[in-house]
Enzyme design. Structure first.
Site, PDB file in Angstrom:
ATOM      1  N   TYR A  80       9.279   7.727   6.155  1.00 36.17           N
ATOM      2  CA  TYR A  80       9.035   7.058   4.883  1.00 36.17           C
ATOM      3  C   TYR A  80       8.329   7.978   3.885  1.00 36.17           C
ATOM      4  O   TYR A  80       7.307   8.596   4.198  1.00 36.17           O
ATOM      5  CB  TYR A  80       8.173   5.787   5.111  1.00 36.17           C
ATOM      6  CG  TYR A  80       7.574   5.333   3.831  1.00 36.17           C
ATOM      7  CD1 TYR A  80       6.214   5.497   3.580  1.00 36.17           C
ATOM      8  CD2 TYR A  80       8.390   4.853   2.809  1.00 36.17           C
ATOM      9  CE1 TYR A  80       5.686   5.157   2.361  1.00 36.17           C
ATOM     10  CE2 TYR A  80       7.857   4.512   1.590  1.00 36.17           C
ATOM     11  CZ  TYR A  80       6.509   4.674   1.362  1.00 36.17           C
ATOM     12  OH  TYR A  80       5.989   4.356   0.152  1.00 36.17           O
TER      13      TYR A  80
ATOM     14  N   HIS B 193       3.473   1.586   6.345  1.00 34.96           N
ATOM     15  CA  HIS B 193       4.714   0.975   5.836  1.00 34.96           C
ATOM     16  C   HIS B 193       5.366   0.017   6.844  1.00 34.96           C
ATOM     17  O   HIS B 193       6.568   0.065   7.105  1.00 34.96           O
ATOM     18  CB  HIS B 193       5.722   2.053   5.419  1.00 34.96           C
ATOM     19  CG  HIS B 193       6.476   1.691   4.176  1.00 34.96           C
ATOM     20  ND1 HIS B 193       7.739   1.190   4.174  1.00 34.96           N
ATOM     21  CD2 HIS B 193       6.105   1.738   2.875  1.00 34.96           C
ATOM     22  CE1 HIS B 193       8.150   0.960   2.950  1.00 34.96           C
ATOM     23  NE2 HIS B 193       7.184   1.286   2.132  1.00 34.96           N
TER      24      HIS B 193
ATOM     25  N   GLU C 217       1.743  -5.552  -1.000  1.00 37.56           N
ATOM     26  CA  GLU C 217       2.725  -5.208  -2.039  1.00 37.56           C
ATOM     27  C   GLU C 217       3.995  -6.043  -1.935  1.00 37.56           C
ATOM     28  O   GLU C 217       4.692  -6.211  -2.937  1.00 37.56           O
ATOM     29  CB  GLU C 217       3.071  -3.733  -1.959  1.00 37.56           C
ATOM     30  CG  GLU C 217       3.818  -3.335  -0.721  1.00 37.56           C
ATOM     31  CD  GLU C 217       4.100  -1.847  -0.689  1.00 37.56           C
ATOM     32  OE1 GLU C 217       3.151  -1.049  -0.819  1.00 37.56           O
ATOM     33  OE2 GLU C 217       5.267  -1.481  -0.561  1.00 37.56           O
TER      34      GLU C 217
ATOM     35  N   ARG D 148      -2.943  -5.859  -2.227  1.00 36.61           N
ATOM     36  CA  ARG D 148      -2.052  -4.916  -2.890  1.00 36.61           C
ATOM     37  C   ARG D 148      -0.981  -5.607  -3.749  1.00 36.61           C
ATOM     38  O   ARG D 148       0.032  -4.990  -4.080  1.00 36.61           O
ATOM     39  CB  ARG D 148      -1.324  -4.085  -1.838  1.00 36.61           C
ATOM     40  CG  ARG D 148      -2.182  -3.184  -1.057  1.00 36.61           C
ATOM     41  CD  ARG D 148      -2.168  -1.766  -1.575  1.00 36.61           C
ATOM     42  NE  ARG D 148      -0.874  -1.130  -1.498  1.00 36.61           N
ATOM     43  CZ  ARG D 148      -0.367  -0.418  -2.499  1.00 36.61           C
ATOM     44  NH1 ARG D 148      -1.017  -0.338  -3.654  1.00 36.61           N
ATOM     45  NH2 ARG D 148       0.800   0.178  -2.381  1.00 36.61           N
TER      46      ARG D 148
END
Ligand code: CS2
Ligand code: MG
Length: 408
Positions: A160, A217, A267, A288
């Site tokens: 990533y 991630h 996120e 986030r």
């Protein structure tokens, strides 16, 4: 006062931005961002087919009631597509309101809690030496905080956010290569054997002052995430991001139980209900969320306030998938939030992007400085927008070496 029109523009230099422009009968207009990375046409259609027909004629100053109308009125609530569309309208209405008040938007939130906001850059490398060079370059530019992502030895493909070859930059998340995703191969054991040592080496090389962030991630299982967070405790990371998928919010208790490494998650969230347990049980240290994906300023402010009651600081998402409009909205939130932590910042400022989105927000020496112009402090050049059109692109997918589909 009434909303007389709203237009959606999809496209941009190197990225399919989804830009909303809301105009009123008093000539004041507002801008919003509905860019849902690699699914851009969907919030655009949600806006044109469902929300905009119901927006025309409403009073733009009634931003709370309009938010409730589009959230509760949908019946089927939440989800990234709807919340990005609602988020764009919300940003535009806040932009209008601040312009009417002739104030930069942060004033309507409660004014400045700081004069500028700490940002972090993305350092990356095909191997550790390459990554060290990238970190050194950002420190040279004055950054005080750097996210570090490294190619993993013997991993069959680049991992990533790491380049295929030394000296390369982070691959752009949308490569316009069409809607069929590329495939990345992942092996958690190889990652767990290598990455803690790499993080320790970065700490040793750059000393105790540098704020080091790392994004897992979503790649580890909760037990692996707990072991990883424990192993890197002495590195003193500023944060370890998305160590394990957080649909199962309770799983983060295992990480918390085994480590004091600060955790940042959020996120991919699009509402307070995706993170309320993480916050209320104090399983994370940074939230986030992104103002676009999480329903705009009106909803993100609620998340920030809940976080503030539980020692959780902000760390808004700011990947290259974000438009200068959403980054501007977050810049105002960063200046106001009493529990501000840090802002992710990727140098979006290509000349073409600056031409499309004129603004005097800026980053210098690792600090974000907010425009004092009324409203969001960013504009949109419709004539320039004509140069761009939607081009399909996709995230990679990730498979384990035996072919098992894994987390991107
Ligand atoms: C990443 C994102 O910036 C980050 O922390 O997790 O770049 C993420 O990969 C993209 O936003 C996915 O669209
Ligand atoms: Mg991330």
């Amino acid at each position: 006062m009434k909303i007389t029109d709203a237009k959606v523009f999809v496209g941009g230099p190197g990225k399919n931005y989804v830009t909303l422009k809301v105009t009123t009968d008093q000539g004041v207009y507002g801008l919003g961002d509905a860019t849902l990375n690699n699914r851009e046409t969907l919030p655009a259609k949600y806006l044109t087919d469902y929300l905009i027909p119901n927006l025309i004629g409403l009073d733009p100053r009634r931003s709370e009631d309009i938010w409730q109308l589009f959230y509760r009125g949908a019946y089927f609530r939440r989800g990234p597509i709807a919340m990005a569309a609602i988020g764009a309208i919300d940003m535009a209405l806040w932009d209008i309101k601040a312009k009417l008040a002739n104030m930069p938007l942060y004033q309507l939130l409660g004014g400045k809690s700081r004069d500028s906001a700490l940002v972090y850059a993305h350092a990356t490398g095909a191997d550790l030496e390459d990554l060290m060079d990238s970190v050194a370059a950002y420190i040279e530019q004055g950054y005080k905080a750097v996210r570090v992502q490294c190619g993993i030895p013997d991993m069959p493909t680049a991992s990533y956010a790491t380049p295929d070859a030394k000296g390369g930059t982070e691959p752009f998340i949308t490569d316009f290569s069409g809607i069929r995703p590329k495939t990345e191969i992942w092996d958690s054991e190889k990652y767990m054997r290598f990455m803690p040592g790499a993080l320790a080496a970065i700490r040793d090389r750059f000393g105790p002052e540098l704020k080091i962030l790392h994004d897992v991630h979503h790649r580890l299982l909760p037990r692996e995430a707990a072991a990883f967070a424990k192993e890197v405790e002495q590195v003193g990371l500023f944060w370890l991001e998305d160590p394990t998928p957080a649909e199962d919010q309770d799983a983060l208790a295992l990480v918390r139980q085994h480590s004091t490494t600060p955790i940042a998650i959020g996120e991919v969230f699009n509402s307070i209900w995706d993170c309320n347990k993480l916050i209320e049980k104090e399983l994370i240290d940074f939230i986030r969320v992104a103002v676009t994906y999480a329903g705009g300023i009106t909803h993100v402010r609620r998340i920030v306030d809940l976080a503030g009651q539980h020692h959780v600081r902000t760390g808004f998402h700011g990947a290259p998938s974000h438009s200068p409009i959403s980054m501007a909205a977050q810049a105002h939130l960063n200046l106001w939030a009493p529990n501000f932590g840090i802002q992710e910042y990727l140098v979006l400022g290509t000349p073409a992007c600056d031409t499309l989105f004129p603004s005097d927000h800026y980053v210098a020496n690792g600090m974000q400085h907010v425009s004092e112009a009324p409203g969001l402090g960013v504009d949109f050049d419709e004539a320039e927008a004509e140069r761009y059109e939607y081009k399909p692109g996709s995230h990679p997918i990730v498979r384990l070496e035996d072919g098992t589909l894994w987390n991107y």
